[in-house]
Design a protein around this motif. Structure first.
Motif, PDB file in Angstrom:
ATOM      1  N   ASP A   1      53.272 -16.157 -27.296  1.00 39.21           N
ATOM      2  CA  ASP A   1      54.708 -15.923 -27.110  1.00 39.21           C
ATOM      3  C   ASP A   1      55.057 -15.635 -25.654  1.00 39.21           C
ATOM      4  N   ALA A   2      54.099 -15.849 -24.745  1.00 41.65           N
ATOM      5  CA  ALA A   2      54.254 -15.657 -23.294  1.00 41.65           C
ATOM      6  C   ALA A   2      54.187 -14.194 -22.870  1.00 41.65           C
ATOM      7  N   SER A   3      54.001 -13.273 -23.813  1.00 44.78           N
ATOM      8  CA  SER A   3      53.810 -11.871 -23.443  1.00 44.78           C
ATOM      9  C   SER A   3      52.378 -11.669 -22.945  1.00 44.78           C
ATOM     10  N   VAL A   4      52.183 -10.599 -22.178  1.00 39.28           N
ATOM     11  CA  VAL A   4      50.859 -10.266 -21.655  1.00 39.28           C
ATOM     12  C   VAL A   4      50.499  -8.852 -22.095  1.00 39.28           C
ATOM     13  N   ALA A   5      49.367  -8.720 -22.756  1.00 39.13           N
ATOM     14  CA  ALA A   5      48.865  -7.407 -23.157  1.00 39.13           C
ATOM     15  C   ALA A   5      47.783  -6.998 -22.162  1.00 39.13           C
ATOM     16  N   THR A   6      47.952  -5.837 -21.545  1.00 41.99           N
ATOM     17  CA  THR A   6      47.006  -5.345 -20.548  1.00 41.99           C
ATOM     18  C   THR A   6      46.205  -4.185 -21.133  1.00 41.99           C
ATOM     19  N   PHE A   7      44.904  -4.226 -20.919  1.00 38.15           N
ATOM     20  CA  PHE A   7      43.999  -3.213 -21.448  1.00 38.15           C
ATOM     21  C   PHE A   7      43.194  -2.602 -20.312  1.00 38.15           C
ATOM     22  N   ALA A   8      42.880  -1.320 -20.452  1.00 34.19           N
ATOM     23  CA  ALA A   8      41.987  -0.648 -19.517  1.00 34.19           C
ATOM     24  C   ALA A   8      40.659  -0.386 -20.207  1.00 34.19           C
ATOM     25  N   VAL A   9      39.573  -0.676 -19.514  1.00 37.70           N
ATOM     26  CA  VAL A   9      38.238  -0.473 -20.068  1.00 37.70           C
ATOM     27  C   VAL A   9      37.982   1.022 -20.237  1.00 37.70           C
ATOM     28  N   ASP A  10      37.523   1.400 -21.439  1.00 40.42           N
ATOM     29  CA  ASP A  10      37.124   2.775 -21.719  1.00 40.42           C
ATOM     30  C   ASP A  10      35.630   2.977 -21.471  1.00 40.42           C
ATOM     31  N   GLY A  11      34.832   1.975 -21.801  1.00 42.89           N
ATOM     32  CA  GLY A  11      33.394   2.093 -21.643  1.00 42.89           C
ATOM     33  C   GLY A  11      32.702   0.802 -22.011  1.00 42.89           C
TER      34      GLY A  11
ATOM     35  N   ASP B   1      38.692  -0.637 -15.250  1.00 42.18           N
ATOM     36  CA  ASP B   1      38.908  -2.060 -14.988  1.00 42.18           C
ATOM     37  C   ASP B   1      39.894  -2.611 -16.015  1.00 42.18           C
ATOM     38  N   THR B   2      40.656  -3.615 -15.624  1.00 41.79           N
ATOM     39  CA  THR B   2      41.694  -4.144 -16.504  1.00 41.79           C
ATOM     40  C   THR B   2      41.326  -5.502 -17.084  1.00 41.79           C
ATOM     41  N   VAL B   3      41.846  -5.732 -18.281  1.00 36.31           N
ATOM     42  CA  VAL B   3      41.720  -7.020 -18.979  1.00 36.31           C
ATOM     43  C   VAL B   3      43.126  -7.429 -19.378  1.00 36.31           C
TER      44      VAL B   3
ATOM     45  N   VAL C   1      42.501 -15.157 -21.162  1.00 37.33           N
ATOM     46  CA  VAL C   1      42.007 -13.841 -20.781  1.00 37.33           C
ATOM     47  C   VAL C   1      41.704 -13.834 -19.291  1.00 37.33           C
ATOM     48  N   ARG C   2      42.120 -12.761 -18.627  1.00 31.42           N
ATOM     49  CA  ARG C   2      41.832 -12.580 -17.201  1.00 31.42           C
ATOM     50  C   ARG C   2      41.206 -11.199 -17.002  1.00 31.42           C
ATOM     51  N   ILE C   3      40.081 -11.181 -16.295  1.00 25.31           N
ATOM     52  CA  ILE C   3      39.391  -9.928 -15.980  1.00 25.31           C
ATOM     53  C   ILE C   3      39.121  -9.942 -14.484  1.00 25.31           C
ATOM     54  N   PRO C   4      40.032  -9.417 -13.682  1.00 23.09           N
ATOM     55  CA  PRO C   4      39.911  -9.537 -12.225  1.00 23.09           C
ATOM     56  C   PRO C   4      38.617  -8.972 -11.648  1.00 23.09           C
ATOM     57  N   ALA C   5      38.113  -7.872 -12.195  1.00 22.24           N
ATOM     58  CA  ALA C   5      36.941  -7.224 -11.611  1.00 22.24           C
ATOM     59  C   ALA C   5      35.701  -8.105 -11.627  1.00 22.24           C
ATOM     60  N   ILE C   6      35.630  -9.053 -12.568  1.00 25.41           N
ATOM     61  CA  ILE C   6      34.465  -9.948 -12.631  1.00 25.41           C
ATOM     62  C   ILE C   6      34.886 -11.411 -12.490  1.00 25.41           C
ATOM     63  N   ASP C   7      36.096 -11.609 -11.980  1.00 28.18           N
ATOM     64  CA  ASP C   7      36.586 -12.944 -11.650  1.00 28.18           C
ATOM     65  C   ASP C   7      36.568 -13.888 -12.854  1.00 28.18           C
ATOM     66  N   VAL C   8      37.037 -13.389 -13.998  1.00 35.04           N
ATOM     67  CA  VAL C   8      37.117 -14.214 -15.201  1.00 35.04           C
ATOM     68  C   VAL C   8      38.557 -14.633 -15.443  1.00 35.04           C
TER      69      VAL C   8
END
Length: 205
Positions: free
Chosen positions: A144-154, A136-138, A63-70
């Motif tokens: 399987d090497a795919s990446v699922a990108t999510f946008a924070v709703d709240g 913010d994105t997660v 998991v990568r969360i750029p906004a909080i450097d995770v």
């Protein structure tokens, strides 16, 4: 950390002898978790329908969360014989845990990922989770090497006895993500944080 899974109770009691999603050992106080940003209380509604086609099932590994450097490795977790949610080992506070009996990130439904807010050694993987804000994105890398990108709703902060079970585990026709940790005031009498912080997110292209 405690919350209810539809149809059965899931309760994790944070004690010195057990793992939990927020722990201060006796005599070893840590920095309190950072609270949600102003205006980021109670969750914004998730999108009514998925904006991209759902993915097939695949175990999340990172998991990568750029906004909080995770950036953290994800391990699968389940529930023990007593119905207690398993969490990553407290001596490995940089790991996140995926609830393997639910949806995988990118599938239709709500994928659930949990992480410690702190440990006796200091801040843990989800220490800054409450600082996220809408947009913010997660990014979840899958086996399987795919990446699922999510946008924070709240972002919501909830007393543990009023955990939003339906919003977290309930059925959904969207491809959602829920990130959970502990927050609020630390109760030294019980060894628990009094609240849960939940991030609600939906998959985006």
């Amino acid at each position: 950390m405690s919350w209810r899974r539809p149809g059965w109770a899931v309760t994790v009691i944070v004690l010195l002898a057990t793992s939990g999603l927020g722990l201060v050992a006796a005599g070893l106080a840590t920095t309190p978790p950072r609270p949600p940003r102003p205006g980021a209380a109670a969750p914004a509604p998730t999108r009514s329908a998925p904006s991209v086609p759902p993915l097939h099932r695949a175990e999340p590994v990172d998991v990568r969360i750029p906004a909080i450097d995770v950036r953290a490795r994800i391990v699968p977790v389940g529930a023990d014989a007593d119905g207690h949610l398993e969490v990553p080992p407290l001596d490995r506070p940089t790991l996140a845990g995926w609830y393997r009996h639910g949806a995988s990130p990118g599938e239709t439904g709500n994928a659930v990922i949990v992480g410690h807010v702190d440990s006796a050694a200091g801040p843990a993987v989800f220490f800054d989770l409450g600082r996220l804000r809408p947009g913010d994105t997660v990014r979840i890398t899958r086996a399987d090497a795919s990446v699922a990108t999510f946008a924070v709703d709240g972002v919501g902060s909830y007393p543990k006895d009023r955990f939003p079970t339906d919003l977290v585990y309930g059925p959904s026709d969207a491809t959602g993500l829920r990130l959970i940790t502990c927050g609020g005031r630390f109760d030294r009498d019980t060894g628990n944080y009094v609240d849960n912080v939940v991030v609600f997110a939906t998959r985006v292209p």
